[in-house]
Design a protein around this motif. Structure first.
Motif, PDB file in Angstrom:
ATOM      1  N   VAL A   9       0.845  -1.206   0.000  1.00 36.34           N
ATOM      2  CA  VAL A   9       0.000   0.000   0.000  1.00 36.34           C
ATOM      3  C   VAL A   9       0.875   1.248   0.000  1.00 36.34           C
ATOM      4  O   VAL A   9       0.680   2.175  -0.805  1.00 36.34           O
ATOM      5  N   ILE A 121      -6.642   1.973   4.612  1.00 33.75           N
ATOM      6  CA  ILE A 121      -6.600   1.061   3.473  1.00 33.75           C
ATOM      7  C   ILE A 121      -6.020  -0.299   3.845  1.00 33.75           C
ATOM      8  O   ILE A 121      -6.436  -1.331   3.308  1.00 33.75           O
ATOM      9  N   GLY A 166      -6.462  -3.355  -6.137  1.00 28.91           N
ATOM     10  CA  GLY A 166      -6.822  -1.956  -6.232  1.00 28.91           C
ATOM     11  C   GLY A 166      -7.107  -1.526  -7.657  1.00 28.91           C
ATOM     12  O   GLY A 166      -6.918  -2.290  -8.614  1.00 28.91           O
ATOM     13  N   TRP A 181      -6.108  -3.009  -1.225  1.00 27.95           N
ATOM     14  CA  TRP A 181      -6.803  -2.496  -0.048  1.00 27.95           C
ATOM     15  C   TRP A 181      -7.457  -3.660   0.682  1.00 27.95           C
ATOM     16  O   TRP A 181      -7.788  -4.680   0.094  1.00 27.95           O
TER      17      TRP A 181
END
Length: 230
Positions: A9, A121, A166, A181
């Motif tokens: 992320v 997230i 994502g 996520w």
């Protein structure tokens, strides 16, 4: 690097900091412009705070919007290049720290509102952050979280917690390497608040005027004053 991880992320958002800044400042994200930006500003200002901490502030739009009405607004983000862009735009106090660092005490002081706007997230990093937020709230402070609505963001996949691929669809041009996520059901979100010593006060579902479906969900919680059953 695990493609479905908190580390990924951070890596993906670092790669797309410039594109994200352009998308936000160019008003390219339709749902934000029509629904969710106003929804989160109204939610925060509804508590008439004197101080706000924006966790996962990105390029700083929410800090700038709130600074017009709130005495002290601090923005914190894990991505150094986003913090640089936020500082360059002015208004507010910006600090660079990961959620893990916040959990270890990287942010001083307490705030009337801690807000997380589409910034939760990951998985473990979010759980660590939640455990630390009570220490960042003033005695009557509130935590306000806006995130994707589980009912409308689940798609065709099973309605259960887990990592999802994502997408930058609808955000504009130039994005690469979408950030994964971690999907949480509505029940899992409620449990996360409960386990982190919060008591939910309100849950709002801003509706998109065209689709007539929830554009997001907003949770508003305060510190639990007594032990909750169960």
């Amino acid at each position: 690097m695990d493609p479905f991880s908190d580390e990924k992320v951070i890596d993906a958002w670092s790669r797309n900091a410039s594109q994200w800044t352009d998308a936000v400042r160019g008003r390219h994200i339709e749902s934000r412009e029509r629904v969710t930006n106003r929804a989160i500003v109204d939610a925060v200002l509804g508590y008439s705070p004197q101080s706000v901490l924006d966790v996962g502030c990105g390029e700083g739009w929410l800090v700038r919007a709130l600074s017009e009405r709130v005495n002290t607004v601090v923005g914190v983000d894990a991505i150094p290049s986003l913090i640089e862009r936020a500082r360059a735009a002015g208004a507010g106090d910006y600090r660079q720290a990961t959620y893990e660092e916040i959990a270890l005490g990287a942010v001083d002081g307490t705030f009337d509102v801690v807000v997380c706007n589409f910034s939760l997230i990951g998985r473990t990093s979010v759980e660590q952050l939640f455990s630390a937020i009570p220490s960042l709230l003033s005695p009557q402070g509130v935590l306000i979280v806006q995130t994707l609505h589980p009912a409308s963001s689940c798609g065709d996949l099973p309605y259960q917690d887990g990592w999802r691929e994502g997408s930058w669809a609808g955000f504009g041009a130039g994005f690469t390497d979408p950030a994964p996520w971690y999907f949480r059901t509505l029940g899992s979100w409620v449990a996360l608040f409960r386990e982190s010593r919060f008591q939910l006060f309100d849950m709002r579902e801003p509706i998109h005027p065209t689709t007539c479906k929830p554009a997001s969900v907003i949770f508003i919680a305060g510190l639990a004053r007594t032990s909750l059953p169960g």
